[in-house]
Enzyme design. Structure first.
Site, PDB file in Angstrom:
ATOM      1  N   TRP A   1       0.839  -1.202   0.000  1.00 29.61           N
ATOM      2  CA  TRP A   1       0.000   0.000   0.000  1.00 29.61           C
ATOM      3  C   TRP A   1       0.870   1.246   0.000  1.00 29.61           C
ATOM      4  O   TRP A   1       1.525   1.536   1.008  1.00 29.61           O
ATOM      5  CB  TRP A   1      -0.901   0.017   1.234  1.00 29.61           C
TER       6      TRP A   1
ATOM      7  N   HIS B   1      -6.955   1.175   3.477  1.00 26.07           N
ATOM      8  CA  HIS B   1      -7.998   0.166   3.347  1.00 26.07           C
ATOM      9  C   HIS B   1      -8.940   0.300   4.539  1.00 26.07           C
ATOM     10  O   HIS B   1      -8.676   1.073   5.466  1.00 26.07           O
ATOM     11  CB  HIS B   1      -7.410  -1.253   3.242  1.00 26.07           C
TER      12      HIS B   1
ATOM     13  N   ARG C   1      -4.874   5.990  -1.652  1.00 22.63           N
ATOM     14  CA  ARG C   1      -3.548   5.430  -1.909  1.00 22.63           C
ATOM     15  C   ARG C   1      -2.752   6.375  -2.767  1.00 22.63           C
ATOM     16  O   ARG C   1      -3.295   7.035  -3.657  1.00 22.63           O
ATOM     17  CB  ARG C   1      -3.681   4.079  -2.610  1.00 22.63           C
TER      18      ARG C   1
ATOM     19  N   GLN D   1     -14.241   0.975  -0.245  1.00 23.79           N
ATOM     20  CA  GLN D   1     -14.193  -0.438   0.096  1.00 23.79           C
ATOM     21  C   GLN D   1     -15.341  -0.796   1.031  1.00 23.79           C
ATOM     22  O   GLN D   1     -15.886   0.063   1.717  1.00 23.79           O
ATOM     23  CB  GLN D   1     -12.879  -0.782   0.818  1.00 23.79           C
TER      24      GLN D   1
ATOM     25  N   VAL E   1      -4.824 -12.449   7.785  1.00 21.46           N
ATOM     26  CA  VAL E   1      -5.657 -13.661   7.666  1.00 21.46           C
ATOM     27  C   VAL E   1      -4.774 -14.871   7.402  1.00 21.46           C
ATOM     28  O   VAL E   1      -3.664 -14.758   6.886  1.00 21.46           O
ATOM     29  CB  VAL E   1      -6.719 -13.528   6.538  1.00 21.46           C
TER      30      VAL E   1
ATOM     31  N   ALA F   1     -12.751 -12.688   7.437  1.00 18.90           N
ATOM     32  CA  ALA F   1     -12.803 -11.272   7.074  1.00 18.90           C
ATOM     33  C   ALA F   1     -12.753 -11.176   5.557  1.00 18.90           C
ATOM     34  O   ALA F   1     -12.310 -12.107   4.884  1.00 18.90           O
ATOM     35  CB  ALA F   1     -11.633 -10.518   7.697  1.00 18.90           C
TER      36      ALA F   1
HETATM   37  N1  DAH Z   1      -7.489  -4.760   2.951  1.00 17.55           N
HETATM   38  C1  DAH Z   1      -7.207  -5.508   1.748  1.00 17.55           C
HETATM   39  C2  DAH Z   1      -6.837  -4.542   0.618  1.00 17.55           C
HETATM   40  O1  DAH Z   1      -7.100  -3.400   0.718  1.00 17.55           O
HETATM   41  C3  DAH Z   1      -8.405  -6.312   1.329  1.00 17.55           C
HETATM   42  C4  DAH Z   1      -8.671  -7.454   2.260  1.00 17.55           C
HETATM   43  C5  DAH Z   1      -8.122  -8.684   2.059  1.00 17.55           C
HETATM   44  C6  DAH Z   1      -9.500  -7.287   3.351  1.00 17.55           C
HETATM   45  C7  DAH Z   1      -8.366  -9.766   2.873  1.00 17.55           C
HETATM   46  C8  DAH Z   1      -9.772  -8.346   4.215  1.00 17.55           C
HETATM   47  C9  DAH Z   1      -9.173  -9.599   3.962  1.00 17.55           C
HETATM   48  O2  DAH Z   1     -10.534  -8.223   5.272  1.00 17.55           O
HETATM   49  O3  DAH Z   1      -9.451 -10.647   4.785  1.00 17.55           O
HETATM   50  O4  DAH Z   1      -6.297  -4.988  -0.371  1.00 17.55           O
END
Ligand code: DAH
Length: 337
Positions: free
Chosen positions: A156, A177, A203, A217, A260, A302
């Site tokens: 990011w 995010h 970003r 998002q 995760v 998640a």
């Molecule tokens: N936060 C990640 C992004 O911005 C997306 C994401 C991936 C969110 C996996 C989640 C997860 O909650 O389990 O690319």
């Protein structure tokens, strides 16, 4: 007795006649000069006090004056009526004309898409909460198992904000995010947790047809006893089917996100191509443990999806930059609530 001054009377009467601007003052004028107690009538009544010769002369002159005053009155009345009619005609409004339409606004396509996502998850029993756009690196990175020296931070590119909390060693940024709200929500709630978090992310990024520096998002988090990957699959598959239809093909593949384990990406088959829709995974046991919960007992999943991506798929939009150029020719094509 003096002979009455008919010349003065006439010029006074004519001046007053010109000054009368409406029918009411015209009637007052008529009473004042021609009425039974009017000025000219008084002259006619006084004729009997004159000598014969004077009476004849003044009488004839008075009668002629009476004629002139009467026709002056008639002419003035007609003129007033004409100008009133003209005024009415010019001010005439057609109350039966339909009203001019007021331009009604429409919701922004991203608002529409976001509400769609919210409706589906609300129906499945999720709460909907929002979080701060300006976030501490503590929540945006550290607590999500992305420490300062972790290579995942490179994923990011970040817009930093000029604010530092020296005491707690935290720096502020525009959240990259919505995942930091997972942590904030867990800090405030105990399992069972079922929540989604819609919001704007930022970003430091060059824009092109598929990348914007600002995006929307929707984050999701579920934590309870006995939550498995099957719950993750079932929940997300029914979500995309509700948006895109029952026949939609879906595909889960391994992916890596530090918070995760295992992590996955969900793609859907769309016009003969696989399109990546969201990232997801089982909440990392270390994150569960850090909340003071037993990871043997509590598990969860998640996910995070880009709303612009969803909207582009749904409406066949081929350039993400349309969303924020504020061109009404584009924006007003979308209707809904
Ligand atoms: N936060 C990640 C992004 O911005 C997306 C994401 C991936 C969110 C996996 C989640 C997860 O909650 O389990 O690319």
């Amino acid at each position: 007795m003096d002979t009455p001054d008919l010349v003065a009377l006439e010029s006074e009467a004519m001046a007053a006649l010109d000054a009368a601007q409406d029918e009411a003052s015209l009637q007052t004028w008529r009473v004042a000069f021609l009425g039974r107690k009017g000025r000219l009538t008084a002259v006619l009544r006084s004729l009997k006090e004159l000598s014969d010769a004077e009476r004849r002369e003044v009488g004839a002159a008075s009668n002629q004056l009476k004629g002139r005053l009467e026709s002056g009155f008639e002419a003035r009345l007609r003129a007033l009526q004409r100008s009133q009619a003209a005024l009415l005609a010019s001010e005439r409004i057609d109350v039966t004309l339909p009203a001019r339409p007021l331009p009604g606004g429409t919701l922004h396509p991203i608002t529409l898409a976001r509400r769609q996502v919210e409706r589906v998850f609300r129906d499945m029993g999720f709460d909907v909460v929002e979080g701060p756009d300006v976030e501490w690196d503590h929540y945006n990175f550290d607590r999500l198992r992305i420490p300062a020296d972790h290579p995942a931070r490179d994923m990011w590119d970040t817009i930093w904000v000029d604010a530092v909390d020296e005491e707690r060693d935290r720096r502020a940024l525009l959240r990259t995010h919505t995942s930091p709200m997972q942590i904030r929500y867990m800090d405030e709630h105990q399992p069972p947790i079922r929540v989604i978090v819609p919001g704007t992310c930022y970003r430091y990024e060059a824009t092109d047809a598929t990348h914007e520096w600002m995006l929307t998002q929707v984050e999701g988090l579920v934590i309870d006893e006995g939550i498995s990957f099957a719950h993750l699959k079932g929940t997300l598959e029914s979500f995309v089917r509700r948006l895109f239809g029952e026949e939609l093909e879906t595909r889960f593949r391994c992916d890596y996100f530090p918070f995760v384990e295992p992590g996955a990406e969900l793609a859907v088959r769309w016009h003969d191509r696989w399109l990546e829709l969201l990232g997801c995974g089982m909440v990392h046991p270390e994150i569960i443990e850090a909340q003071g919960w037993d990871p043997e007992r509590y598990t969860g999943f998640a996910f995070g999806m880009g709303v612009e991506r969803l909207a582009m798929l749904q409406w066949g939009i081929n350039d993400i930059r349309y969303f924020y150029q504020n061109d009404l020719r584009f924006l007003s094509q979308f209707r809904g609530s």
